[in-house]
Each structure stands twice: as structure tokens, then as C-alpha cells.
Design a protein around this motif. Structure first.
Motif, PDB file in Angstrom:
ATOM      1  N   PRO A 199      -1.471   6.398   4.086  1.00 18.31           N
ATOM      2  CA  PRO A 199      -0.351   5.773   4.791  1.00 18.31           C
ATOM      3  C   PRO A 199      -0.443   4.254   4.754  1.00 18.31           C
ATOM      4  O   PRO A 199      -1.533   3.685   4.622  1.00 18.31           O
ATOM      5  N   VAL A 200       0.712   3.614   4.903  1.00 17.47           N
ATOM      6  CA  VAL A 200       0.741   2.143   4.925  1.00 17.47           C
ATOM      7  C   VAL A 200       0.529   1.616   6.338  1.00 17.47           C
ATOM      8  O   VAL A 200       0.323   0.409   6.532  1.00 17.47           O
ATOM      9  N   GLY A 201       0.598   2.507   7.333  1.00 20.80           N
ATOM     10  CA  GLY A 201       0.378   2.064   8.698  1.00 20.80           C
ATOM     11  C   GLY A 201       0.400   3.216   9.675  1.00 20.80           C
ATOM     12  O   GLY A 201       0.717   4.357   9.315  1.00 20.80           O
ATOM     13  N   HIS A 212      -0.911  -0.061  14.010  1.00 19.40           N
ATOM     14  CA  HIS A 212      -1.607  -0.875  13.004  1.00 19.40           C
ATOM     15  C   HIS A 212      -0.857  -0.830  11.675  1.00 19.40           C
ATOM     16  O   HIS A 212      -0.430   0.238  11.236  1.00 19.40           O
ATOM     17  N   ILE A 213      -0.701  -1.988  11.041  1.00 19.54           N
ATOM     18  CA  ILE A 213      -0.134  -2.078   9.698  1.00 19.54           C
ATOM     19  C   ILE A 213      -1.276  -2.262   8.707  1.00 19.54           C
ATOM     20  O   ILE A 213      -2.008  -3.261   8.774  1.00 19.54           O
ATOM     21  N   SER A 214      -1.445  -1.291   7.819  1.00 17.43           N
ATOM     22  CA  SER A 214      -2.520  -1.348   6.824  1.00 17.43           C
ATOM     23  C   SER A 214      -2.110  -2.110   5.574  1.00 17.43           C
ATOM     24  O   SER A 214      -2.910  -2.857   5.002  1.00 17.43           O
ATOM     25  N   ASP A 215      -0.865  -1.880   5.148  1.00 18.87           N
ATOM     26  CA  ASP A 215      -0.388  -2.453   3.889  1.00 18.87           C
ATOM     27  C   ASP A 215       1.083  -2.813   4.021  1.00 18.87           C
ATOM     28  O   ASP A 215       1.798  -2.260   4.864  1.00 18.87           O
ATOM     29  N   PRO A 216       1.575  -3.700   3.131  1.00 18.31           N
ATOM     30  CA  PRO A 216       3.021  -3.896   3.040  1.00 18.31           C
ATOM     31  C   PRO A 216       3.705  -2.594   2.632  1.00 18.31           C
ATOM     32  O   PRO A 216       3.058  -1.666   2.130  1.00 18.31           O
ATOM     33  N   ILE A 217       5.003  -2.511   2.835  1.00 14.34           N
ATOM     34  CA  ILE A 217       5.746  -1.277   2.551  1.00 14.34           C
ATOM     35  C   ILE A 217       5.518  -0.808   1.123  1.00 14.34           C
ATOM     36  O   ILE A 217       5.365   0.392   0.874  1.00 14.34           O
ATOM     37  N   CYS A 218       5.512  -1.703   0.146  1.00 13.62           N
ATOM     38  CA  CYS A 218       5.276  -1.301  -1.248  1.00 13.62           C
ATOM     39  C   CYS A 218       3.816  -1.419  -1.660  1.00 13.62           C
ATOM     40  O   CYS A 218       3.484  -1.195  -2.831  1.00 13.62           O
ATOM     41  N   LEU A 230       3.047   6.195   8.924  1.00 10.79           N
ATOM     42  CA  LEU A 230       4.157   5.987   7.996  1.00 10.79           C
ATOM     43  C   LEU A 230       3.595   5.989   6.581  1.00 10.79           C
ATOM     44  O   LEU A 230       2.649   5.256   6.276  1.00 10.79           O
ATOM     45  N   TYR A 231       4.178   6.836   5.739  1.00  7.94           N
ATOM     46  CA  TYR A 231       3.809   6.880   4.322  1.00  7.94           C
ATOM     47  C   TYR A 231       4.909   6.218   3.506  1.00  7.94           C
ATOM     48  O   TYR A 231       6.097   6.295   3.856  1.00  7.94           O
ATOM     49  N   ALA A 264       9.271   3.396  11.151  1.00 11.26           N
ATOM     50  CA  ALA A 264       8.699   3.859  12.418  1.00 11.26           C
ATOM     51  C   ALA A 264       7.210   4.152  12.261  1.00 11.26           C
ATOM     52  O   ALA A 264       6.731   4.426  11.156  1.00 11.26           O
ATOM     53  N   ASN A 265       6.478   4.102  13.371  1.00  9.12           N
ATOM     54  CA  ASN A 265       5.024   4.290  13.356  1.00  9.12           C
ATOM     55  C   ASN A 265       4.365   3.350  12.352  1.00  9.12           C
ATOM     56  O   ASN A 265       3.488   3.740  11.590  1.00  9.12           O
ATOM     57  N   TYR A 266       4.836   2.099  12.400  1.00  8.76           N
ATOM     58  CA  TYR A 266       4.366   1.084  11.446  1.00  8.76           C
ATOM     59  C   TYR A 266       4.060  -0.196  12.226  1.00  8.76           C
ATOM     60  O   TYR A 266       4.789  -1.166  12.192  1.00  8.76           O
ATOM     61  N   GLY A 267       2.967  -0.145  12.977  1.00  6.98           N
ATOM     62  CA  GLY A 267       2.572  -1.299  13.768  1.00  6.98           C
ATOM     63  C   GLY A 267       3.124  -1.232  15.183  1.00  6.98           C
ATOM     64  O   GLY A 267       4.056  -0.481  15.492  1.00  6.98           O
TER      65      GLY A 267
END
Length: 236
Positions: free
Chosen positions: A56-58, A62-68, A164-165, A189-192
């Protein structure tokens, strides 16, 4: 020596995907993925291969990565699709989390703006067997402008960690020369901590985030016409 290094890295990629994996595009190829059918890195780019492409990106806090995840793909040929056609998209599935809600979106400015072109709420990927490559077709709108574009798949899972994937694939669309595409902006959603929170559906009594998807903002993406090269035929 190069062949041995490449083979070793591809083998390691398979191990990494099994060790820490969930779901991502398999086709079209997600950016910098280690799949054998994807564009290969140059000799000095092997360190950029994304062995966590399925993660997942986040999460909700928590946001792990940008959307792409990545700002570009490795150099290679982008697949071309006609406007109005259906992309035979395939997903690499490790765990399906009892399905969830999928959105597909297009961007013509490398992810600065997105417009949703297809939704599948609640049971998206619910029937995808663990450890499978699962077909999940997506249709390109008939009025989609021509040009290089990014196809984004987003997924909020029903069960497990609130995540969020996202997978981004670089493609080319053959359609109208210039024009616009209208729809809604995607829901992240569910992205930070600042994003909408969608709980586990079973635990929450069936709440899958409908109120947030219904509130997505209308958007129109405009693509300027491209100047076509004129072929000059010499007179005899």
C-alpha cells in the motif's frame, strides 16, 4: 556478468514480492516494477527497481509513498489503447482482503490532476484467489483525448489494516486530438491523518465509505490539441 546480476535480481524480486506483498497492476506494467514483461532498467538503474510494488501507498495515519510511488517509468515502449476500447488489465494478487472499492483514473499531466473513469464499489477483487493473476478490465472513455497518459488504479480494502493501494501505469491513448474529459476527482481515503477514514466493513456494520465516494468533486481535464506534422510530398 551482467546477465548473472540481472537474473539474481529478478530472483530476489520474486522473493521480495512473496515476502511483503498484497496487490498491484501486472498489466499494464506499474512504474518500475520487477515483472519480467515490464521495461527493464539500464545498468545503472537496478537500484531503482520497486520490489515492494504490491504494498500500500499509505494507511489511515501514515503516507508511505506518493500516489504513483515513482515520477516515471523505466524507458521503454508504452502500450497503446484506442479510446472506447477495454484494457484487459490484470492484477497481481497476494491477499484480497475480502474485496474493497476500486477506482480507475486517468491523468494527462503526470499525476497532477486525475479524473475517474470507472468505479467498482464494495466487492472489487473479492473473488480474486490468493496468489493469482486476476483479470480486472477497465474501459477507456470513447471521448478520451489522444496522448501519453497515466492510468491509476486505487483500492480501499474491506478487511485488515486501513490502507490505500495504488498502481500507476504509463500508457498512450489514441482518441480525439485535444478535448476534455469530465468526471469526478478520485477519493484518496485511508491515506494519511488528513484523509477520510473508511473502517473495516464487517466491523463497522457495513460502512464502506459511501458518503465519501458520493462527495467526490466534479472535475474536467482539458488536453490541448497536438500539432500534427504535415508530410510534404515533392512534386515530380
Amino acid at each position: 556478468m551482467k546477465l548473472l546480476a540481472s537474473a539474481a535480481l529478478l530472483a530476489l524480486s520474486s522473493m521480495a514480492l512473496v515476502a511483503d506483498a498484497h496487490i498491484s497492476f501486472r498489466y499494464p506494467c506499474p512504474r518500475k516494477a520487477p515483472y519480467s514483461e515490464c521495461p527493464k532498467p539500464n545498468d545503472n538503474q537496478w537500484g531503482e527497481v520497486d520490489y515492494d510494488v504490491q504494498s500500500p501507498v499509505g494507511t489511515y495515519n501514515h503516507i508511505s509513498d506518493p500516489i504513483c510511488k515513482h515520477s516515471s517509468s523505466f524507458a521503454g515502449v508504452r502500450p497503446t489503447f484506442q479510446a472506447g476500447s477495454t484494457i484487459p488489465a490484470k492484477m497481481d494478487v497476494d491477499v484480497n482482503h475480502r474485496g474493497g472499492s476500486c477506482q480507475w483514473a486517468l491523468s494527462y499531466d503526470n499525476g497532477k490532476t486525475w479524473v475517474v473513469i470507472q468505479d467498482h464499489f464494495q466487492d472489487c477483487l473479492a473473488n480474486a484467489p490468493a496468489g493469482s493473476t486476476f483479470s480486472l478490465p477497465v474501459r477507456i472513455p470513447a471521448n478520451a483525448p489522444s496522448g501519453p497518459a497515466v492510468l491509476n488504479w486505487l483500492w480501499n480494502n474491506n478487511e485488515g489494516n486501513r490502507e490505500l493501494y495504488s498502481s500507476c501505469a504509463d500508457i498512450v491513448i489514441q482518441g480525439t486530438n485535444g478535448g476534455s474529459l469530465s468526471g469526478v476527482a478520485p477519493l484518496f481515503a485511508n491515506y494519511g491523518a488528513g484523509s477520510p477514514y473508511i473502517p473495516e466493513r464487517a466491523v463497522s456494520g457495513g460502512n464502506w465509505g459511501k458518503q465519501y465516494f458520493d462527495a467526490r468533486k466534479p472535475i474536467t481535464v482539458t488536453v490541448p490539441p497536438r500539432q500534427l506534422k504535415r508530410q510534404v510530398v515533392p512534386l515530380n
